[in-house]
Design an enzyme around this catalytic site. Structure first.
Site, PDB file in Angstrom:
ATOM      1  N   GLN A   1      48.316 136.263 101.992  1.00 39.46           N
ATOM      2  CA  GLN A   1      49.724 136.539 101.688  1.00 39.46           C
ATOM      3  C   GLN A   1      50.307 135.483 100.748  1.00 39.46           C
ATOM      4  OE1 GLN A   1      52.422 138.300 104.758  1.00 39.46           O
ATOM      5  NE2 GLN A   1      50.785 137.661 106.132  1.00 39.46           N
TER       6      GLN A   1
ATOM      7  N   SER B   1      42.912 133.511 105.370  1.00 35.14           N
ATOM      8  CA  SER B   1      43.745 134.192 106.362  1.00 35.14           C
ATOM      9  C   SER B   1      43.553 135.703 106.271  1.00 35.14           C
ATOM     10  CB  SER B   1      45.212 133.785 106.189  1.00 35.14           C
ATOM     11  OG  SER B   1      46.006 134.264 107.244  1.00 35.14           O
ATOM     12  N   LEU B   2      44.588 136.440 105.883  1.00 37.78           N
ATOM     13  CA  LEU B   2      44.451 137.881 105.704  1.00 37.78           C
ATOM     14  C   LEU B   2      43.227 138.232 104.853  1.00 37.78           C
ATOM     15  CD1 LEU B   2      45.453 140.908 105.335  1.00 37.78           C
ATOM     16  CD2 LEU B   2      46.418 140.028 103.202  1.00 37.78           C
TER      17      LEU B   2
ATOM     18  N   ARG C   1      48.328 144.247 112.289  1.00 39.74           N
ATOM     19  CA  ARG C   1      48.361 142.780 112.375  1.00 39.74           C
ATOM     20  C   ARG C   1      49.684 142.259 111.836  1.00 39.74           C
ATOM     21  NH1 ARG C   1      46.678 138.484 108.763  1.00 39.74           N
ATOM     22  NH2 ARG C   1      45.604 136.749 109.807  1.00 39.74           N
TER      23      ARG C   1
ATOM     24  N   HIS D   1      49.445 131.015 111.889  1.00 43.84           N
ATOM     25  CA  HIS D   1      48.402 130.063 112.287  1.00 43.84           C
ATOM     26  C   HIS D   1      48.964 128.920 113.140  1.00 43.84           C
ATOM     27  CE1 HIS D   1      45.638 132.288 109.839  1.00 43.84           C
ATOM     28  NE2 HIS D   1      46.498 132.230 108.848  1.00 43.84           N
TER      29      HIS D   1
ATOM     30  N   GLN E   1      41.813 133.399 114.920  1.00 39.40           N
ATOM     31  CA  GLN E   1      42.322 133.013 113.597  1.00 39.40           C
ATOM     32  C   GLN E   1      43.849 133.019 113.540  1.00 39.40           C
ATOM     33  OE1 GLN E   1      43.294 135.607 110.631  1.00 39.40           O
ATOM     34  NE2 GLN E   1      41.725 134.987 109.163  1.00 39.40           N
TER      35      GLN E   1
END
Length: 316
Positions: A11, A91-92, A116, A201, A250
């Site tokens: 993102q 991440s994503l 998500r 996170h 994660q």
């Protein structure tokens, strides 16, 4: 010998018009976007191509949008004969890596990251969480700062270990503000608030992780022969059962991007191809090791450059 890693952005890399040149010139790419719309039940492609930016930036739109564009680009590369030895995503972006490594189908992945995004958005109401990039302070010193602030009752922790001298912290608004000030007192050069919709996170994402656990259990994950470097461990993973657990973990664990890149370098990777809009990850890779070759594929010209140059390497 050329060893290639496909790397996928998270993102923040989204932009209105992402992938437009591809879908205008290639029916297969257009079908990829249409499939995302069909699976999600709304016109994600319209938000991606026409905006407005405020709508695209919403986490439950940005996540499937980035996955759609990134996986479309990765497929164009593999169709041209350029395949990765490893994949990784920030991440994503790890979900895009999993699609590229045939761990999960695109259809299941695009729905999963939309969910998500919804779970992450629900976990912490808008305005209650924050993130900030801390420049010029090492992990140990910054962890001392965040631990000290967290003891006062405001949650804040190290969230993204991006590259030397750049670490992102995440937590409550007050926690991030206090930790940013204390980080500068401890020697950080700058503390830059990030424009994000939540404290990603961090421990504040645990409610979202519980819901994600159930959602991941409902999809089919496969073992992979193209290893994916996990955000959580910074190590290659190939087993579906391990991947599932790591994806849940994660959400509230730091993204160990610097270590992930170092691991790929250790494994012999010397070419990194960023698949998707923006050049953020390529920039981070160069800060970790200036000697490696990086490419950013986001339009026809950049795609053709990679095909031409790596085709010559492979033929040489």
């Amino acid at each position: 010998m050329t060893k290639i890693a496909f790397i996928f952005p998270g993102q923040g890399s989204q932009s209105v018009g992402m992938g437009q040149q591809f879908i205008e010139n290639d029916p297969t790419s257009k079908k990829h976007y249409e499939l995302a719309d069909e699976v999600l039940g709304f016109s994600l492609s319209n938000i991606m191509l026409e905006g407005p930016a405020e709508e695209l930036t919403k986490t439950f739109h940005a996540q499937p949008a980035l996955l759609t564009t990134s996986t479309m680009i990765a497929k164009k590369l593999t169709d041209a004969g350029i395949s990765p030895n490893y994949t990784a995503g920030h991440s994503l972006g790890e979900y895009s890596a999993l699609v590229a490594s045939n761990v999960i189908s695109f259809e299941e992945a695009v729905l999963l990251v939309h969910q998500r995004g919804l779970y992450m958005n629900e976990a912490v109401p808008a305005g209650e969480g924050a993130m900030a990039a801390i420049l010029g302070l090492d992990k140990e010193a910054l962890t001392e700062v965040t631990n000290e602030v967290s003891k006062s009752g405001e949650i804040v922790q190290v969230a993204n270990l991006n590259c030397p001298g750049q670490i992102v912290i995440s937590g409550t608004v007050a926690g991030v503000e206090v930790a940013s000030a204390k980080a500068k007192e401890a020697g950080a050069k700058r503390a830059i608030p990030l424009v994000v919709s939540g404290p990603f996170h961090s421990e504040l994402m645990r409610p979202a992780a519980q819901k994600l656990d159930a959602a991941i259990s409902a999809v089919t994950l496969h073992d992979t022969k193209t290893p994916v470097i996990s955000n959580v461990t910074a190590l290659p993973v190939t087993e579906a059962s391990s991947i599932k657990n790591l994806l849940v973990e994660q959400l509230y664990s730091p993204v160990r991007w610097e270590e992930s890149v170092e691991k790929m370098l250790e494994l012999g990777v010397n070419v990194f191809i960023e698949c998707g809009p923006g050049k953020v990850l390529s920039g981070l890779v160069k800060k970790i090791d200036r000697s490696v070759t990086t490419y950013c594929v986001y339009d026809e010209a950049s795609l053709q450059q990679v095909i031409t140059e790596l085709g010559e390497v492979n033929n040489g």
